[in-house]
Design an enzyme around this catalytic site. Sequence first.
Site, PDB file in Angstrom:
ATOM      1  N   LYS A   1      36.996  38.208  77.164  1.00 25.87           N
ATOM      2  CA  LYS A   1      37.105  36.789  76.834  1.00 25.87           C
ATOM      3  C   LYS A   1      35.848  36.058  77.308  1.00 25.87           C
ATOM      4  CE  LYS A   1      41.569  37.596  75.584  1.00 25.87           C
ATOM      5  NZ  LYS A   1      42.857  38.114  76.006  1.00 25.87           N
TER       6      LYS A   1
ATOM      7  N   SER B   1      48.284  32.125  77.425  1.00 29.77           N
ATOM      8  CA  SER B   1      47.343  32.322  76.326  1.00 29.77           C
ATOM      9  C   SER B   1      47.663  31.498  75.083  1.00 29.77           C
ATOM     10  CB  SER B   1      47.255  33.804  75.966  1.00 29.77           C
ATOM     11  OG  SER B   1      48.531  34.310  75.652  1.00 29.77           O
TER      12      SER B   1
ATOM     13  N   HIS C   1      42.475  34.461  80.755  1.00 30.07           N
ATOM     14  CA  HIS C   1      41.916  33.189  80.283  1.00 30.07           C
ATOM     15  C   HIS C   1      41.494  32.279  81.434  1.00 30.07           C
ATOM     16  CE1 HIS C   1      42.885  34.006  76.105  1.00 30.07           C
ATOM     17  NE2 HIS C   1      44.023  34.504  76.545  1.00 30.07           N
TER      18      HIS C   1
HETATM   19  C1  LIG Z   1      43.748  39.114  75.743  1.00 35.17           C
HETATM   20  C2  LIG Z   1      44.737  39.273  76.818  1.00 35.17           C
HETATM   21  C3  LIG Z   1      45.068  40.527  77.327  1.00 35.17           C
HETATM   22  C4  LIG Z   1      44.573  41.797  76.689  1.00 35.17           C
HETATM   23  O1  LIG Z   1      43.231  42.002  76.914  1.00 35.17           O
HETATM   24  P1  LIG Z   1      42.373  42.946  75.944  1.00 35.17           P
HETATM   25  O2  LIG Z   1      41.181  43.254  76.757  1.00 35.17           O
HETATM   26  O3  LIG Z   1      42.098  42.162  74.722  1.00 35.17           O
HETATM   27  O4  LIG Z   1      43.205  44.155  75.653  1.00 35.17           O
HETATM   28  C5  LIG Z   1      45.920  40.593  78.405  1.00 35.17           C
HETATM   29  N1  LIG Z   1      46.451  39.466  78.948  1.00 35.17           N
HETATM   30  C6  LIG Z   1      46.188  38.234  78.447  1.00 35.17           C
HETATM   31  C7  LIG Z   1      46.823  37.041  79.077  1.00 35.17           C
HETATM   32  C8  LIG Z   1      45.330  38.105  77.369  1.00 35.17           C
HETATM   33  O5  LIG Z   1      45.078  36.906  76.863  1.00 35.17           O
END
Ligand SMILES: *Cc1c(COP(=O)(O)O)cnc(C)c1O
Length: 397
Positions: A237, A178, A206
């Site tokens: 996302k 990320s 992602h």
């Molecule tokens: C954003 C993210 C999460 C958490 O997800 P949310 O739905 O925002 O709680 C978990 N793992 C990764 C790699 C992320 O980028």
Amino acid sequence: MDLSFLADEISGLKEKGRYRFLRRLSSPQEPRIVIEGREVLNFSSNNYLGLANHPEVVAALVDCARRYGVGSGASRLISGHMDVHAELEEAMGRFKGTEGCLTFSAGYMANLGILSTLGSPDATIFSDEWNHASIVDGCRLARARVEVYRHADVTHLEDLLKASSSRRKIVVTDSVFSMDGDIAPLPDLVEVKERHGAILVVDDAHATGVLPPRGRGSAEHFGLAGRVEIQMGTFSKALGTYGAYLCSTRKMVDYFINKCRPFIFNTGLPPAIAGATLASLGLLTREPGRLVALWENGKAFRREMEARGRKVVSDTAIVPIIVGDDGDTMAVSRALFDRGVFVHGIRPPTVPEGTGRLRLTLMATHTAEMVRTAAVRIDEALRERGIGTDGAAAEPG
Ligand SMILES: *Cc1c(COP(=O)(O)O)cnc(C)c1O
């Protein structure tokens, strides 16, 4: 009660240039946003495909709220499991090509759930050192032994697996990291975990809606369908909504329904969010053009930066621009904001010491002109701060 630690710690953070604060947005999550009353180009959003404000997704949310109301009212196991939750899980299973799917109220919750459910005192979790904080916290909650392997270093992982006598071994990795936007070496990870009888968990937060060919995640990207035990990801996302999923076998899902505390003791996703997610999944499947536009924007941005003598290393929609010093990182980010480009600065402890960076994210909805403007302004802001083209900006994190 002595509460002086609050002010002491906050002033410590401020001295180190690590103080965090919230910025107020007065617009939807689009390429142009209004922050603190100012219109700027948005290069800090995970809304990769522009679905967060898509009319069809918004309409599905409204329809579903009319039909089911807003809250799901209870844990899914009590009375909070509605038709739309089941429909979403069926659709996700089809999308991923897995027998089963279980949704969670957030990706953070899903990772806490997956690792704490698979982990136990006689298990060992092998975790990439750059994994997302929710995986790190899931490891803490698991009460298992945790071995951290060097980033994307499959040889190191195999050494640790060889040396382990644990009855249950779990390997966990982000598939797209990320903060750096690099892709985990999944084919090698799969070989190694199969040699050592380990369970593989990949976090596609992602990757879903991002990786070619169809945005169905890292297993699809590498042609490894059926060889990854647990694929998790978020709806928050590229899908533009909220919540998360675990895709696996029916047996695994059944186990989680019975054992996973962050599933059992948490209220189900709001039904309207489940309905909106179904709509964005439909758009992702029917209209692959968005995915293509996202890669094109990634390529165009890298080209523009290279034309200015700045090599950027990233394989995805996340592009790190390493600055180094925390103060410089935030100053460059601020200077960009003043020039109408919002690119968030990221500092330790989110990233390793000395690798403070701008973390730029591209969206399918950016125009070619917006992408060029970002590159021009970033180059100017770095130059003004004396960050040259042969400096830290050339190094990956
Ligand atoms: C954003 C993210 C999460 C958490 O997800 P949310 O739905 O925002 O709680 C978990 N793992 C990764 C790699 C992320 O980028």
